[in-house]
Scaffold this active site. Structure first.
Site, mmCIF file in Angstrom:
data_model
loop_
_atom_site.group_PDB
_atom_site.id
_atom_site.type_symbol
_atom_site.label_atom_id
_atom_site.label_comp_id
_atom_site.label_asym_id
_atom_site.label_seq_id
_atom_site.Cartn_x
_atom_site.Cartn_y
_atom_site.Cartn_z
ATOM 1 N N ASP A 34 12.597 -70.881 -30.134
ATOM 2 C CA ASP A 34 12.805 -70.992 -28.689
ATOM 3 C C ASP A 34 12.243 -72.334 -28.244
ATOM 4 O O ASP A 34 11.134 -72.711 -28.636
ATOM 5 C CB ASP A 34 12.085 -69.858 -27.953
ATOM 6 C CG ASP A 34 12.729 -68.502 -28.178
ATOM 7 O OD1 ASP A 34 13.942 -68.454 -28.444
ATOM 8 O OD2 ASP A 34 12.021 -67.490 -28.070
ATOM 9 N N ASP A 71 19.844 -66.985 -26.641
ATOM 10 C CA ASP A 71 19.334 -66.060 -25.622
ATOM 11 C C ASP A 71 20.182 -66.100 -24.360
ATOM 12 O O ASP A 71 20.458 -65.064 -23.745
ATOM 13 C CB ASP A 71 17.883 -66.401 -25.274
ATOM 14 C CG ASP A 71 16.928 -66.239 -26.436
ATOM 15 O OD1 ASP A 71 17.251 -65.483 -27.379
ATOM 16 O OD2 ASP A 71 15.854 -66.877 -26.415
#
EC number: 3.4.23.36
Length: 162
Positions: free
Chosen positions: A117, A136
């Site tokens: 991330d 995501d």
């Protein structure tokens, strides 16, 4: 079904290319590097290795293979539902986004042991401590799309049956 496959493949490609660029070319995967201001304070690349689920929940547990298996089960269930019920082009596109995002994160878990991330957005004096990635975003948009476009009226009870 072709739209689902193409959407999923494009999500995987964009997701993995962006992660490769940020982790390897920009070096955010290296210890101590961790953060690059892109468009401060709104957008930063802030590296976070997510070993858990959303927002790093359960990151202390070794759930790598459980989460990989869960992603495959959910993706298979979406494909099964799509074959059985069909839908508009928006349903097929949404399913592709969701599945592509799930598989993008599966690739991370297999090769890195965690999800990479790196996108962090803050605004208006609110400091967001969480990072996310393109996969995501695709999962979120795909799930919302399936929720909004997935009900074509077939699940509505028949008024004459009462």
């Amino acid at each position: 079904m072709r739209l689902t496959i193409w959407a999923g493949l494009w999500v995987i490609l964009l997701d993995q290319a962006s992660k490769y660029y940020v982790v390897h070319w920009l070096g955010l995967g290296n210890p101590g590097r961790g953060k690059i201001e892109v468009f401060p304070p709104y957008l930063e690349f802030h590296m976070a290795w997510n070993r858990g689920v959303n927002f790093g929940l359960f990151s202390g547990l070794d759930m790598r293979w459980v989460l990989i298996g869960l992603a495959f089960v959910i993706s298979a269930a979406v494909l099964w539902w799509l074959r059985k019920h069909g839908g508009s082009k928006w349903v097929y596109l949404s399913a592709g986004l969701l599945i592509g995002g799930a598989m993008g994160n599966v690739i991370d878990r297999i090769f890195y042991g965690a999800v990479a991330d790196f996108l962090n957005m803050s605004c208006c004096g609110i400091n967001n401590p969480y990072s996310f990635n393109i996969a995501d975003i695709a999962i979120f948009i795909g799930a919302v799309g399936l929720a909004f476009f997935g009900d074509d009226g077939k699940s509505t009870p028949n008024k004459n049956s009462a």
